[in-house]
Enzyme design. Structure first.
Site, short mmCIF file in Angstrom:
data_model
loop_
_atom_site.label_atom_id
_atom_site.label_comp_id
_atom_site.label_asym_id
_atom_site.label_seq_id
_atom_site.Cartn_x
_atom_site.Cartn_y
_atom_site.Cartn_z
CG ASP A 68 11.27 -149.99 0.70
OD1 ASP A 68 10.02 -150.11 0.66
OD2 ASP A 68 11.89 -149.26 -0.10
CD GLU B 114 7.33 -145.94 -1.85
OE1 GLU B 114 6.60 -145.02 -2.26
OE2 GLU B 114 8.31 -145.75 -1.10
#
Length: 487
Positions: free
Chosen positions: A79, A146
């Protein structure tokens, strides 16, 4: 996508980065990039699967002659932080990142670049795809979410990974080898209030704080960057005390892990104070600009009269306690480490402030490399907000990564770096949340290290990646893989 990005050296790295950046990949909406990564591994004929939380794992056998080396887990997160300038028209859910070359830097047009952690992910992809890079048996771990919770790392179960050594490729200074990081907690304060009708004879203003650099609320918290929420509160505090200003709405910041760059408030004052208010506010703005002239020289604070005065506002007493609690709540560096030079130990980012329709919410991200200090600052913030009547929740705790100066992989990396660059790297812990600490809970025997290329302005539209640094990083990574110790 500009061909100039794909022509950069090393082409293997930049081509994979261009491929990755064509795929929308916001935190918690990684479906497309997960499918992209699984298809990538499958097309290469490699063992590819996802775990229960949707982390993607791809395994590749050792190249001939490297079968006796320890297995390496290469790790990065899929991400990226989605931030854009207010005047940038861009849909992160459907568009790929628009990149361009600016001297030694790769940038994006008005948005975050995704080099955090896209360059690390791209490097892993390039190694998986390679046919001429010597390496031991490799296990690629691509984690999800994350940036907004480290969910992928938290929910990775014990027993899935097989590697002896983990190389986390999520550090943002190419002369740094990371051996530790801070943990964090989310502090959220909420309250409700009974709105009251705007008094007769009032005039409405929209106040906009903009032009700040923003940035990573861990790696850049020590720089003294302006926080739009604190600047806005300073203006509201002065306007309330001197002119009876009342707040209708506030919207500042958008992500816990990004130093807020912009805040917008709609307020009212009695029309008799109109001229004096604008004069006084300009003095306050000038003071703030002078204080931030070095780090945030592009700060703007704009006052616009509203054609339609807001109909409802926060009551004076509720506002009295709100602006004072916001003033009391700590923002920025709280303490420095006594064990590592120039390392922030504990900090807080007042990230998001939302006020309106009888509700207010303040969201913070508190970090520390010392667990007890993290909760101590959390308690300080909790106290500041509870004194104004807020309910405060402390959640989302994640552990830090305790430095291990005796790490075997660290000992192996140091001479490789010094031989390549005729210089010693900076071996340090960082004030950001890396996944190593979380992964280490279920994999305590895994030897971990973190490094990466130079990336500046992460989590902001000014994010940029150094081209020359990416070449240095790639060369170092290949040398490390070629020199992994035997089992």
């Amino acid at each position: 996508m500009s061909q100039e990005i794909r022509n950069l050296e090393p082409q293997a790295l930049w081509n994979k980065f261009a491929d990755l950046n064509a795929v929308p990949r916001p935190s918690k909406k990684e479906e497309r990039v997960i499918a992209f990564m699984k298809d990538f591994g499958t097309q290469l004929g490699l063992e590819t699967f996802e775990d229960e939380i949707r982390n993607v794992i791809i395994r590749k056998p050792a190249t001939p002659g490297m079968e006796d080396r320890k297995m390496v887990t290469l790790q990065g997160h899929l991400d990226m932080v989605h931030q854009k300038n207010n005047d940038t028209v861009f849909d992160f859910d459907t568009q790929g990142i628009e990149m361009y070359v600016d001297g030694d830097w790769v940038r994006a047009r008005g948005t975050t670049l995704g080099a955090d952690n896209g360059l690390g992910v791209a490097a892993i992809m390039a190694i998986l795809e390679s046919t001429d890079i010597p390496h031991p048996a490799i296990e690629a771990l691509f984690t999800v979410d994350e940036e907004t919770g480290m969910t992928g790392a938290f929910h990775l179960k014990a027993g899935i990974l097989k590697g002896d050594i983990l190389l986390n490729l999520d550090t943002e200074e190419d002369n740094e080898i990371g051996i530790g990081c801070a943990g964090g907690i989310d502090v959220t304060a909420v309250a409700e209030y009974d709105e009251e009708p705007t008094p007769e004879g009032s005039v409405g203003y929209r106040i906009t704080v903009k032009g700040l650099n923003g940035g990573h609320s861990g790696m850049e918290i020590h720089k003294g960057l302006g926080n739009a929420n604190k600047i806005m509160n300073r203006i509201l505090f002065d306007g309330f005390d001197n002119f009876g200003l009342q707040i209708s709405t506030i919207k500042g910041g958008s992500l816990r892990n990004a130093i807020p760059r912009e805040s917008v408030a709609e307020v009212i004052i009695a029309s008799v104070y109109d001229e004096a208010f604008e004069f006084d506010m300009q003095q306050v703005v000038n003071d703030v600009k002078n204080e931030l002239r070095t780090m945030d020289s592009n700060l703007e604070v704009v006052f616009e009269k509203l054609e339609n005065t807001p109909q409802n506002v926060m009551p004076s007493m509720a506002q009295y306690y709100f602006v004072r609690s916001m003033y009391a709540a700590h923002n920025g560096v709280y303490s420095m480490s006594a064990d590592f030079d120039n390392l922030v130990e504990t900090s807080n980012n007042i990230a998001i402030v939302t006020v309106g329709s009888g509700k207010l919410e303040v969201m913070c991200l508190t970090r520390s490399s010392v667990e007890t200090a993290k909760y101590d600052l959390g308690a300080s913030l909790q106290s500041a907000f509870e004194l104004m009547g807020c309910e405060v929740e402390i959640s989302g705790a994640y552990p830090g990564w305790t430095p291990n100066p005796d790490s075997a992989i660290l000992a192996a990396l140091l001479p490789i770096y010094e031989k390549l660059h005729s210089d010693k790297p900076n071996v340090a812990a960082c004030h950001a949340g890396l996944e190593c600490g979380i992964l280490g809970v279920n994999y305590p025997e895994m030897d971990m290290i973190s490094f990466g290329p130079t990336i500046l302005g992460a989590h902001s539209p000014d994010e940029r990646a150094s081209i020359s640094s990416s070449q240095k990083f790639w060369k170092f990574l290949l040398a490390v893989l070629a020199n992994i110790p035997v089992k």
